[in-house]
Design a protein around this motif. Sequence first.
Motif, PDB file in Angstrom:
ATOM      1  N   ARG A   1       6.704  33.914  -9.478  1.00 27.94           N
ATOM      2  CA  ARG A   1       5.905  34.390 -10.822  1.00 27.94           C
ATOM      3  C   ARG A   1       5.532  36.035  -9.811  1.00 27.94           C
ATOM      4  N   SER A   2       5.705  36.072  -7.862  1.00 24.85           N
ATOM      5  CA  SER A   2       5.033  37.062  -7.466  1.00 24.85           C
ATOM      6  C   SER A   2       5.588  38.012  -7.454  1.00 24.85           C
ATOM      7  N   VAL A   3       7.169  37.217  -7.886  1.00 23.86           N
ATOM      8  CA  VAL A   3       8.022  38.686  -8.342  1.00 23.86           C
ATOM      9  C   VAL A   3       8.061  39.188  -9.091  1.00 23.86           C
ATOM     10  N   VAL A   4       7.713  38.650 -10.382  1.00 23.46           N
ATOM     11  CA  VAL A   4       7.630  39.081 -11.569  1.00 23.46           C
ATOM     12  C   VAL A   4       6.680  40.196 -11.512  1.00 23.46           C
ATOM     13  N   GLU A   5       5.329  39.562 -11.001  1.00 23.03           N
ATOM     14  CA  GLU A   5       4.029  40.120 -11.414  1.00 23.03           C
ATOM     15  C   GLU A   5       4.699  41.898 -10.489  1.00 23.03           C
ATOM     16  N   LYS A   6       4.869  41.274  -8.790  1.00 25.61           N
ATOM     17  CA  LYS A   6       6.044  43.236  -8.644  1.00 25.61           C
ATOM     18  C   LYS A   6       6.439  43.914  -9.511  1.00 25.61           C
ATOM     19  N   LEU A   7       7.751  43.352 -10.098  1.00 26.84           N
ATOM     20  CA  LEU A   7       8.592  44.097 -10.796  1.00 26.84           C
ATOM     21  C   LEU A   7       7.257  44.161 -11.775  1.00 26.84           C
ATOM     22  N   LYS A   8       6.460  44.056 -12.923  1.00 31.70           N
ATOM     23  CA  LYS A   8       5.496  44.486 -14.108  1.00 31.70           C
ATOM     24  C   LYS A   8       4.510  45.680 -13.319  1.00 31.70           C
ATOM     25  N   LYS A   9       4.460  45.652 -11.728  1.00 38.56           N
ATOM     26  CA  LYS A   9       3.411  46.740 -11.500  1.00 38.56           C
ATOM     27  C   LYS A   9       4.622  48.220 -10.584  1.00 38.56           C
ATOM     28  N   MET A  10       6.066  47.846 -10.691  1.00 41.37           N
ATOM     29  CA  MET A  10       6.317  48.979 -10.319  1.00 41.37           C
ATOM     30  C   MET A  10       6.828  49.197 -11.441  1.00 41.37           C
ATOM     31  N   ASP A  11       6.076  48.916 -12.848  1.00 38.85           N
ATOM     32  CA  ASP A  11       6.594  49.210 -14.537  1.00 38.85           C
ATOM     33  C   ASP A  11       9.207  49.470 -14.269  1.00 38.85           C
ATOM     34  N   CYS A  12       9.317  47.983 -13.530  1.00 35.18           N
ATOM     35  CA  CYS A  12      10.553  47.816 -13.786  1.00 35.18           C
ATOM     36  C   CYS A  12      10.804  46.828 -14.966  1.00 35.18           C
ATOM     37  N   ILE A  13       9.622  45.984 -14.875  1.00 38.03           N
ATOM     38  CA  ILE A  13      10.040  45.257 -15.935  1.00 38.03           C
ATOM     39  C   ILE A  13       8.636  45.585 -17.057  1.00 38.03           C
ATOM     40  N   ASP A  14       9.032  44.688 -18.027  1.00 34.07           N
ATOM     41  CA  ASP A  14       7.151  44.053 -18.969  1.00 34.07           C
ATOM     42  C   ASP A  14       7.738  42.997 -19.817  1.00 34.07           C
ATOM     43  N   ASP A  15       6.697  43.019 -20.141  1.00 35.60           N
ATOM     44  CA  ASP A  15       6.553  41.486 -20.939  1.00 35.60           C
ATOM     45  C   ASP A  15       7.164  41.085 -21.782  1.00 35.60           C
ATOM     46  N   ARG A  16       8.476  41.693 -22.440  1.00 37.28           N
ATOM     47  CA  ARG A  16       9.671  41.573 -23.202  1.00 37.28           C
ATOM     48  C   ARG A  16      11.175  41.497 -21.885  1.00 37.28           C
ATOM     49  N   THR A  17      10.971  41.733 -21.408  1.00 40.27           N
ATOM     50  CA  THR A  17      12.136  41.415 -20.608  1.00 40.27           C
ATOM     51  C   THR A  17      12.679  40.273 -20.031  1.00 40.27           C
ATOM     52  N   PRO A  18      13.965  39.436 -20.431  1.00 39.05           N
ATOM     53  CA  PRO A  18      13.688  37.980 -19.779  1.00 39.05           C
ATOM     54  C   PRO A  18      14.213  38.035 -18.434  1.00 39.05           C
ATOM     55  N   VAL A  19      13.464  37.174 -18.456  1.00 40.70           N
ATOM     56  CA  VAL A  19      13.749  36.419 -16.272  1.00 40.70           C
ATOM     57  C   VAL A  19      14.190  34.859 -16.483  1.00 40.70           C
ATOM     58  N   VAL A  20      14.686  34.919 -16.434  1.00 44.08           N
ATOM     59  CA  VAL A  20      16.014  34.129 -16.028  1.00 44.08           C
ATOM     60  C   VAL A  20      15.694  33.605 -14.341  1.00 44.08           C
ATOM     61  N   LEU A  21      15.549  31.490 -14.936  1.00 41.43           N
ATOM     62  CA  LEU A  21      15.445  31.064 -13.450  1.00 41.43           C
ATOM     63  C   LEU A  21      16.672  30.415 -13.782  1.00 41.43           C
ATOM     64  N   THR A  22      17.341  30.506 -12.164  1.00 41.34           N
ATOM     65  CA  THR A  22      18.781  29.197 -12.142  1.00 41.34           C
ATOM     66  C   THR A  22      18.271  28.798 -10.525  1.00 41.34           C
ATOM     67  N   HIS A  23      19.614  28.482  -9.796  1.00 42.48           N
ATOM     68  CA  HIS A  23      20.073  27.913  -8.963  1.00 42.48           C
ATOM     69  C   HIS A  23      18.976  27.195  -8.570  1.00 42.48           C
ATOM     70  N   PHE A  24      19.182  25.831  -9.291  1.00 42.41           N
ATOM     71  CA  PHE A  24      18.327  24.962  -8.808  1.00 42.41           C
ATOM     72  C   PHE A  24      18.799  23.921  -7.701  1.00 42.41           C
TER      73      PHE A  24
END
Length: 183
Positions: A129-152
Motif C-alpha cells: 500500500r505504501s509503494v502504490v501510494e507513492k507511485l500514485k503521488k509521483m503520477d507513475c500510476i493511477d487507479d486504473r493501473t493494474p497492481v498485481v501482488l505475487t511472490h507469496f
Amino acid sequence: LHGNQGKMTVYGNEKCHWMFLRTLEVEDDSANMRDCVGFEEIRAFVPFEIPGYHITPLHAVHDPKEECLIYLIRDEEGKTLLYANDTGVFPEDTWQALEGIKLDCVSLDCTLGKDPTMESGHMGLQANRSVVEKLKKMDCIDDRTPVVLTHFSHNGGLLHEELEDATRKDGFLIAYDGMVLEF
C-alpha cells in the motif's frame, strides 16, 4: 540445441554470474550446457535490450551483500511494467529513476502478507500500500493501473482468498499459477 542456434541467455547480477559459472564447473556437461546457455551480467541503471524489450534494472532492497535488482520493462508498443519482486520498499535511487515514468502495470512482492514489517528484503500488504501510494503521488500510476501482488509464501499468513478479501478495497490483483494479464 546446437551451437548458438536457440541459445538461451540468462541475465543477472555479479553473484548470479558467479553461481552460473560455478554450476558449469561442478555439473556434468554431457549436454554441452555451455553451447546452450550463456550469461550476461547486468547492473542497476544500465539499460539493455532483448528482442522486443527495453529493460532497465533498478536497485532492490533484498540482500545487502549483493546488488539486488528489480526491473522496468518496456515493450515495442511502449507498454511499461515495473516488476518488483524479492524487494522491500524501494531505495531512494530507484524512486528517483521512476520519476516521470508512466507505468502500465506493476507487479509487487507480497511475501510477508499480513506481517506489518516494512523493513525487510520483502514486502507485505502494508508495504504494498505504501509503494502504490507513492507511485500514485509521483503520477507513475493511477487507479486504473493494474497492481498485481505475487511472490507469496507461508510466511505471509494468508491464503489466496484471504489476500483477495484483505485487498478488495485496494483493487489489487492477487496472482495465481497460470494467470494471464493483458494491459
